[in-house]
Design a protein around this motif. Sequence first.
Motif: not given
Length: 388
Positions: A350-361
């Motif tokens: 599984h490949i995941f991209v990015g990291r965000y503090k909020t679900l909206e982001g």
Amino acid sequence: MIYYIFILLCLLFPATAAETSESAVSPESAEECRKRGFDRLTEGDYDGAIADFTRALTRKSDFAEALHERGIAWFSKGDYDRAIADYTAALEINPLSSEAFHNRGGAWLYKKAYNRAVEDFSKVLDIRPDDFEAYSNRGTARFYNCDYENALADQLKAIEINKNYFEAYLNAAWLLAACPDAVCRNGEKAVELAKKAVEMNPGPDTLDTLAAAYAEAGNFEDAVSAQKSIIASLNAESSEQKTSEYANRLKSYEAGKPWREKCKILPPPDTADKADEKKPAEIVSEKEEKPMQQQQKEDSFSDKTAYTVHLFSYLNNREMSERTVSRLRKEGNFVIISVMRSAGAGDWYHIFVGRYKTLEGAHAAVEKWKEKGFKADAVLIRSESLMF
């Protein structure tokens, strides 16, 4: 009035013994489900076809043919976003499928995402340099993008490759007759190509193109005569829009004026190409997955309440997953690869991209990936669930 065709309904890659052997999870194999889906697709039973292709994918998640053919079914239903998602997924498995690029280009064309359509038809030509349909369809996309010189060059190249390709004659004749750019207009050549098209298919639209060619060549008498014959042949079932178009052109020719198309510039791709939020049918059935190993490489989460975006999954294909991770990182993306073992199936990468503090982001990032043509069923996962 440029025309195009692009649905390539064909069997792309015959299933190998290795592929069909993975169907042991059910008495009915993935290939059997796909074949039944293909039969339903050719019969026009699109919902039944989608159901069968989805069954095939529950048995073999990386079944490129089933993904591609399900994309055709979605396209035939007018659901271009799901079609694009399935074509893209098929291309992740087989990046040299000219048919999948061609059909995805057609879906972008219907969504009026002309730059992306041009890109996909160009990729077809990288793989198959003599694909006359790809030239003609790329010419259509360029026409609607007001790139007239290249549009005409593509249509003429299609004719050069296939002297009997009706659509290219029709499209080239229309450009030569009615293009808003004078550089592309040539009345005599337009008449020559339009007459050739009429020999192949003397329908109303073909005669309409011949009338425009006559007008561009200054022969308004024949233009008026041809246009009147079209209008006289229409019946009560003819579309009101078409009837109005033919009548407007007749008035122009009667006034001694050739017909001119109008260039309509669309918004840039980042707004015009945006897919809606409808989620495609599930590609694989839900299975219990247990964490086996986490490969963080040089990327890792420092905030366990962050979110990320799931972009790709590969079954038993470590090499492909690592190539994908390498490519994404070269593009400047933060990437995590997670390896999980699924009972009865094998290893999922599984490949995941990015990291965000909020679900909206994270949702905003998902939409950006969708705009780039990636799978529309990307999901959001809390970093803590990755068990780093």
